[in-house]
Design an enzyme around this catalytic site. Sequence first.
Site, PDB file in Angstrom:
ATOM      1  CE  LYS A 161      -2.433   1.490   3.723  1.00  0.00           C
ATOM      2  NZ  LYS A 161      -3.572   1.520   4.677  1.00  0.00           N
ATOM      3  CG  ASP A 238      -9.714   3.608   6.682  1.00  0.00           C
ATOM      4  OD1 ASP A 238     -10.298   3.375   7.755  1.00  0.00           O
ATOM      5  OD2 ASP A 238      -8.497   3.870   6.646  1.00  0.00           O
ATOM      6  CE  LYS A 262      -7.092   1.850   9.089  1.00  0.00           C
ATOM      7  NZ  LYS A 262      -6.727   3.248   8.770  1.00  0.00           N
ATOM      8  N   GLY A 290      -4.542  -0.830   9.879  1.00  0.00           N
ATOM      9  CA  GLY A 290      -3.785  -0.541  11.085  1.00  0.00           C
ATOM     10  C   GLY A 290      -3.690   0.953  11.335  1.00  0.00           C
TER      11      GLY A 290
END
Length: 369
Positions: A161, A238, A262, A290
């Site tokens: 990523k 996200d 997450k 993370g």
Amino acid sequence: MKVKKIEVIHIQLPYVAPFEVSFGRLVDKHALIIKLHTDDLVAYGECTAFQAPWYNSETVWTVMHMIKDYIAPRILNQEIQGPEDLVERLSFIRGNRMAIAAVEMAWWDLEMRAQKKSLKTLLGGVQDEIPAGASIGIQTTVQILLDKIGAHLDLGYRKIKVKIKPGWDVDVLRTIRKTFPYAPLMADANSAYSLDDIDVFKAMDEFDLMMIEQPLAEDDIIDHIKLQSAIKTPICLDESIESCEDARKAIELGACKIINIKPSRVGGLLESKKIHDLCQKNGIPVWCGGIFELGIGRVQNIALASLPNFTIPGDLSPSKRHFHEDITIPRVDINERCMIVVPDEKNGIVYEIDDAAIARLTKEQFELT
């Protein structure tokens, strides 16, 4: 079980190297360690809020305030039946999901110790090991970025990523893809763009990316629908997904094809599992992101990622990539196949808390009874 005392410990340590993303440059890590005490057990959780409201609206200090003034009074010296009961007692709180997650995830550790079972078993995990993925920040030169990508691919990382921002996007990705034509590559924008940049994302379609993560605003779903319909590269949400309900809406509306879970962002492991189950039912793959977790949070993320619908490598990697020291013994690491073994009863792997390391790194702390 009854919690008789809560300790909140604020620790700080430097990153191995500064990590740059679209919203800024991170130099040191702030985290909160949560300790829940019963009459005969001590359990640990970790809060991943930053020291400023960069990623979301919470900070280390807002979390301390929420735990002290709102969470602790609802759970101290109360008979609590399990994670569901705990979350229900805190359901009056709007937002502040990182604060809730810090305590909820400590409660899961308490359940592990009381039941003498692994977190993988309690959550229903099925994978014995999970592939490591690397997140690489914005670099000062493209060549430095290429060198870092090459080093991680040589180690066997299953996903690379790279962070992007306006001015550090299409040309950089083109160079990466030319250099590494078959690398499992994705781009993470951390909400740095708007629909005015739609041509930028159309240009990215030529790079065969696994996904583009959170290209638009952190609280948006509607514009992501428009963007996803205009490009072939899958969008992964996200920051936009703070709950299972958010995930349901995004899936039904076609705002994304992948979701990053997450636990700290969505309020803990219970909500994470609900999102996982919903996505599995709807054919939406998930992966575990993370927030630069230290050992406590990192190990819990590993257990979560053992659930069956975590089919994409997450941002799960050895702690030494980001920190010179950590707060678990042993530290999280990869094996010779670049996989991370999930602790459970079969393999007997146990991560112990390094209280001496926590003491060395402590900036401030307080107790609630």
